[in-house]
Scaffold this motif. Structure first.
Motif, PDB file in Angstrom:
ATOM      1  N   GLN A 155     -57.354  35.036 -24.758  1.00 13.16           N
ATOM      2  CA  GLN A 155     -57.276  33.746 -24.063  1.00 13.16           C
ATOM      3  C   GLN A 155     -56.874  32.594 -24.991  1.00 13.16           C
ATOM      4  OE1 GLN A 155     -59.597  30.758 -23.418  1.00 13.16           O
ATOM      5  NE2 GLN A 155     -57.862  30.107 -22.161  1.00 13.16           N
ATOM      6  N   MET A 160     -70.961  37.717 -17.506  1.00  7.35           N
ATOM      7  CA  MET A 160     -71.288  36.396 -18.053  1.00  7.35           C
ATOM      8  C   MET A 160     -70.139  35.770 -18.839  1.00  7.35           C
ATOM      9  SD  MET A 160     -74.239  35.641 -16.931  1.00  7.35           S
ATOM     10  CE  MET A 160     -75.079  34.402 -17.922  1.00  7.35           C
ATOM     11  N   GLN A 205     -69.793  36.199  -4.307  1.00  9.36           N
ATOM     12  CA  GLN A 205     -70.113  34.794  -4.578  1.00  9.36           C
ATOM     13  C   GLN A 205     -71.528  34.661  -5.119  1.00  9.36           C
ATOM     14  OE1 GLN A 205     -68.523  33.516  -0.637  1.00  9.36           O
ATOM     15  NE2 GLN A 205     -68.118  31.610  -1.711  1.00  9.36           N
ATOM     16  N   LEU A 206     -72.442  35.442  -4.550  1.00 12.81           N
ATOM     17  CA  LEU A 206     -73.825  35.401  -5.027  1.00 12.81           C
ATOM     18  C   LEU A 206     -73.903  35.882  -6.477  1.00 12.81           C
ATOM     19  CD1 LEU A 206     -75.714  36.678  -1.848  1.00 12.81           C
ATOM     20  CD2 LEU A 206     -75.826  34.376  -2.814  1.00 12.81           C
ATOM     21  N   VAL A 242     -72.803  33.333  -9.185  1.00 11.72           N
ATOM     22  CA  VAL A 242     -73.676  32.200  -9.518  1.00 11.72           C
ATOM     23  C   VAL A 242     -74.366  32.402 -10.875  1.00 11.72           C
ATOM     24  CG1 VAL A 242     -75.706  30.870  -8.776  1.00 11.72           C
ATOM     25  CG2 VAL A 242     -74.032  31.603  -7.094  1.00 11.72           C
ATOM     26  N   THR A 243     -74.480  33.645 -11.334  1.00  9.48           N
ATOM     27  CA  THR A 243     -75.212  33.915 -12.582  1.00  9.48           C
ATOM     28  C   THR A 243     -74.781  33.006 -13.729  1.00  9.48           C
ATOM     29  OG1 THR A 243     -73.631  35.642 -13.082  1.00  9.48           O
ATOM     30  CG2 THR A 243     -75.738  36.348 -12.155  1.00  9.48           C
ATOM     31  N   ASN A 244     -73.489  32.743 -13.827  1.00 11.26           N
ATOM     32  CA  ASN A 244     -73.050  31.807 -14.873  1.00 11.26           C
ATOM     33  C   ASN A 244     -72.175  30.695 -14.279  1.00 11.26           C
ATOM     34  OD1 ASN A 244     -70.808  33.386 -14.345  1.00 11.26           O
ATOM     35  ND2 ASN A 244     -70.061  33.308 -16.435  1.00 11.26           N
ATOM     36  N   LEU A 245     -72.421  30.394 -13.026  1.00 14.78           N
ATOM     37  CA  LEU A 245     -71.710  29.328 -12.315  1.00 14.78           C
ATOM     38  C   LEU A 245     -70.190  29.457 -12.406  1.00 14.78           C
ATOM     39  CD1 LEU A 245     -73.908  26.206 -13.047  1.00 14.78           C
ATOM     40  CD2 LEU A 245     -73.524  27.268 -10.841  1.00 14.78           C
ATOM     41  N   LYS A 246     -69.704  30.666 -12.084  1.00 17.38           N
ATOM     42  CA  LYS A 246     -68.251  30.828 -12.013  1.00 17.38           C
ATOM     43  C   LYS A 246     -67.679  29.933 -10.932  1.00 17.38           C
ATOM     44  CE  LYS A 246     -68.166  35.608 -13.360  1.00 17.38           C
ATOM     45  NZ  LYS A 246     -69.636  35.714 -13.412  1.00 17.38           N
ATOM     46  N   ARG A 247     -66.505  29.422 -11.191  1.00 14.89           N
ATOM     47  CA  ARG A 247     -65.773  28.729 -10.140  1.00 14.89           C
ATOM     48  C   ARG A 247     -65.196  29.821  -9.238  1.00 14.89           C
ATOM     49  NH1 ARG A 247     -68.159  26.111 -14.077  1.00 14.89           N
ATOM     50  NH2 ARG A 247     -67.160  24.232 -14.825  1.00 14.89           N
ATOM     51  N   GLU A 257     -59.895  23.025 -16.167  1.00 15.17           N
ATOM     52  CA  GLU A 257     -60.990  22.086 -16.372  1.00 15.17           C
ATOM     53  C   GLU A 257     -60.370  20.774 -16.846  1.00 15.17           C
ATOM     54  OE1 GLU A 257     -64.090  22.407 -15.759  1.00 15.17           O
ATOM     55  OE2 GLU A 257     -64.544  24.555 -15.783  1.00 15.17           O
TER      56      GLU A 257
END
Lengths: 293, 481
Positions: free
Chosen positions: A59, A223, A242-243, A246-251, A275
């Motif tokens: 990346q 993560m 989607q649930l 949420v573990t690491n607030l992915k968009r 971002e």
């Protein structure tokens, strides 16, 4: 005598290499008459993790290429694809598509790549701002890639849908881990060969095949994945993902688009994976001279 | 004067005579003050001396429903109002807030414990300016999003924290109104008063009823608001933990969310930085608002060769910080916002000690009553220490050293958060090298904790998503097609 054809082994694509799944498993994809087309890698959660590691490693390299260079590389993908168009049309036909539609889908896929190639060195100009703050600072907000994106390819539009969702992700400097269409994976795998021949650094695009029940939740809950996107997947399959995300607030983006539509492309698809970073830089205030001198 | 004689500060108290706080506040719903269905009012305490300031209504599910219904009923006409007229209402709010700014500052300090210098010079002016800034956007949205159709989302449910009560209300309400949404806002239970004063201002300027509803209460009130089926948008500022609960709660719905969550931001000092200025920046970075700042520079990284010097100067500076009555204009560090928060901070400090970090606290006189915590440094800490990993939300700074740029970038980014960062160096090219590589939504070069209505604010990774402020802040409240 009829020549014996060389049949292709469809492998996966991780970090610029073409391994088989570490699990050693396969599944057979069939055409509408039930004839087997190919044995495809049945990827495991371990493959997902390996792909994420490769995507993370690539990346920074990809994001730090100049925007102009990224544009050239995307354009190169389109060029190489143009040269191998026939193969993709054939694969789509094998998977049950009519010749006419197959041809138009491949054409449109190439157009789309060229479209996003052109955006690479422009979106930041449009989405960025210089902010006239009241203090003595030069303040600006510009785009940065989100990072690693998990992408579930459109299950019914296995090529055009994949290209349409993937191109804005990588145009914006992100890397991707793609889960190909389960029933129609041929084009996605063959496309990795195009990627491989287009100066795209290894790890920028990683493509896995297999069952979504096994791989999708592993990717959505990983993560070290920053964003997640699905196309026309349906609410029932999206909700558990989607649930997990949420573990690491992915968009999380769930696109429902007809990718054949000319409006199914645009700057906002790139923006979804950016971002905004705001930088404050001081302006020296010492002398009394003003700009009116 | 005898050189050995200790200088002492003469108290310089801000007057509270001109301030009006009602004995009891009800809920502001549909342009009226209504008693809560729950029948419950809870006390609002001044954390500086534990005195009772007022009683505030605790909204329950029924109250939330009333507020959302009022916002829904107001939505069609408000969203169809000529944008230039919408702007005028928002300008009015800004103007009356400016007129009442001193009163708002005093109430903010009484209710939340922050130094009057900060509420007077930072919180309140920024809040007013935020309304003024977004008012002007109302009739210019087509320029913000060229080639796209811009529509409001509908009813916005907004839940705000206790660290910048009025400022957060402004950050939430101003862009929502400018883009044509209607609002139900819930302030934090320990700091409801300035939001209620804002409700009085909104009432005074004649904003159509139901466009802004302000309901007070605890976490259960917030949960009822998030889960209300007729809400279109959730805007939340608070902890990452609650942010995740909200994000989970709205899965499968069409509700949109923006989340401004926690942080553990790095403040990085290079050896060529102007040291004295940097020391002031470190102090401002972590002790501003008692460290109750989501973007607080709570992880200090000092280049190894200047570490001794910086730490020496920092300790000296800490000795001169004045901890005490927030209404005193001399005060640098006011009261911790609540008893609960003070307990949290204390437990982090004891964990820090237990895990073997070296603590430094200056000896300073602390008022007997009220909730106070002296400025605290932790030295000899590693990445793995709890106090380095977790958000403390108090005046506690951890100090680490580094040798190379690559090392500090890796250490700074080694956190699930990504809200802000600070870089101190004299070299411009190095600033931009770092600001590019730090995974954070806001990066301050040779400054810290600066805010402006034109400047987008918001985080990467687990610090949340969406931006507030600036042009980018409009996107949080619009449907584009």
């Amino acid at each position: 005598m009829k020549r014996i054809e060389i049949l292709k082994t469809y492998k996966i694509y991780i970090g610029g290499q073409f391994p088989r799944t570490e699990s050693g498993r396969y599944y057979t994809v069939k055409n509408s008459e039930g004839k087997g087309l190919a044995n495809i890698c049945l990827c495991s959660r371990k493959d997902v993790r390996n792909a994420v590691v490769a995507a993370r490693k690539a990346q920074g390299v990809w994001a730090e290429k100049s925007a102009f260079n990224r544009g050239q590389i995307l354009y190169r993908i389109a060029e190489i694809l143009e040269g191998r168009k026939v193969q993709f049309v054939e694969e789509l036909i094998l998977q049950g598509q009519s010749k006419k539609i197959a041809q138009s889908e491949v054409d449109l896929s190439i157009e789309r790549l060229v479209y996003y190639a052109g955006w690479c060195d422009k979106y930041n100009q449009i989405l960025s701002t210089v902010n006239p703050v009241s203090s003595s600072h030069f303040n600006f907000s510009n785009c940065e890639p989100m990072g690693v994106v998990g992408l579930i390819a459109d299950q019914k539009s296995p090529f055009l849908g994949l290209i349409s969702a993937l191109a804005p992700v990588i145009a914006g400097g992100n890397t991707a881990v793609v889960l190909a269409s389960v029933d129609y994976p041929l084009c996605a795998v063959t496309f990795t060969e195009v990627i491989h021949a287009s100066d795209v650094p290894g790890g920028v695009v990683n493509v896995l095949t297999g069952s979504l029940t096994e791989t999708a939740s592993a990717l959505a809950s990983h993560m070290d994945v920053n964003a997640f996107v699905t196309s026309n997947l349906g609410k029932e399959l999206n909700i558990p993902l989607q649930l997990s995300a949420v573990t690491n607030l992915k968009r999380f983006y769930e696109y429902s688009e007809d990718w054949n539509n000319s409006t199914a492309q645009g700057l906002h698809f790139i923006n979804d994976f950016q971002e905004i970073k705001t930088t404050w830089h001081p302006i020296e205030q010492i002398g009394g001279a003003t700009s009116s001198y | 004067m005898n050189k050995k004689e200790k200088w002492s500060l003469s108290p310089s108290l801000e007057s509270t005579q001109h301030v009006s706080i009602q004995k009891q506040y009800s809920l502001y719903i549909n342009g009226k003050w209504v008693k809560p269905n729950s029948g419950i009012y809870f006390p609002s305490i001044n954390p500086a001396d534990e005195s009772h300031l007022s009683s505030v209504a605790h909204a329950n599910e029924k109250d939330v429903d009333l507020a959302v219904k009022a916002a829904r009923a107001a939505f069609p006409s408000w969203s169809k109002l000529a944008p230039s007229e919408r702007a005028k209402y928002i300008y009015r709010i800004a103007r009356v807030m400016q007129e009442k700014s001193r009163e708002l500052a005093v109430v903010e300090t009484l209710d939340g414990g922050k130094p009057i210098r900060e509420s007077r010079d930072i919180d309140i002016p920024l809040a007013c300016n935020h309304f003024f800034y977004y008012a002007g956007w109302a009739d210019k949205l087509c320029y913000a999003f060229p080639n796209r159709k811009v529509e409001p989302l509908g009813v916005a449910a907004q839940i705000i924290p206790w660290n910048f009560p009025l400022l957060m209300a402004a950050w939430k309400i101003a862009p929502a109104l400018a883009t044509g949404n209607t609002v139900v806002l819930k302030p934090a239970e320990s700091t409801s008063l300035t939001a209620l004063k804002l409700a009085e201002i909104i009432d005074e300027i004649g904003l159509p009823k139901g466009v802004v509803n302000i309901i007070t209460g605890f976490g259960d009130t917030g949960a009822a608001l998030v889960n209300h089926p007729d809400v279109n948008k959730i805007a939340f500022t608070g902890s990452t933990q609650v942010g995740k609960i909200i994000q989970k709660a709205i899965v499968g719905t069409s509700k949109k969310a923006t989340l401004e969550l926690g942080g553990k931001s790095a403040n990085i000092i290079f050896d060529d930085a102007p040291i004295d200025q940097a020391v002031e920046g470190i102090v401002n970075g972590i002790f501003f608002n008692q460290g109750h700042v989501c973007c607080a520079g709570s992880r200090l990284f000092v280049q190894e060769n200047i570490a001794d010097k910086v730490i020496r100067k920092l300790k000296l500076r800490l000795k001169s910080l004045y901890v005490g009555n927030p209404l005193d204009k001399n005060t640098d560090i006011g009261a911790i916002n609540s008893k609960e928060q003070l307990e949290i901070i204390k437990s982090f400090i004891s964990v820090g000690k237990k895990e073997g970090a070296e603590i430094y606290q200056p000896t300073c006189e602390i008022p007997k009553k009220g909730y106070y915590c002296p400025p605290t440094l932790f030295l000899n800490v590693a990445q793995s220490h709890t106090i380095v990993q977790e958000e403390i939300f108090g005046p506690v700074l951890t100090i680490q050293t580094f040798r190379t740029i690559d090392e500090v970038i890796q250490k700074a980014n080694n956190t699930p958060y990504g809200l802000a960062a600070g870089v101190w160096t004299d070299k411009g090219s190095r600033i931009f090298n770092l600001t590019t590589k730090l995974k954070a939504g806001v990066v301050w070069a040779n400054t810290y904790n600066k805010f402006d209505p034109t400047s987008p604010f918001g985080g990467y990774k687990e610090s949340g998503f969406g931006r507030e402020g600036g042009l980018h802040g409009l996107a949080a409240y619009t449907k584009l097609s």
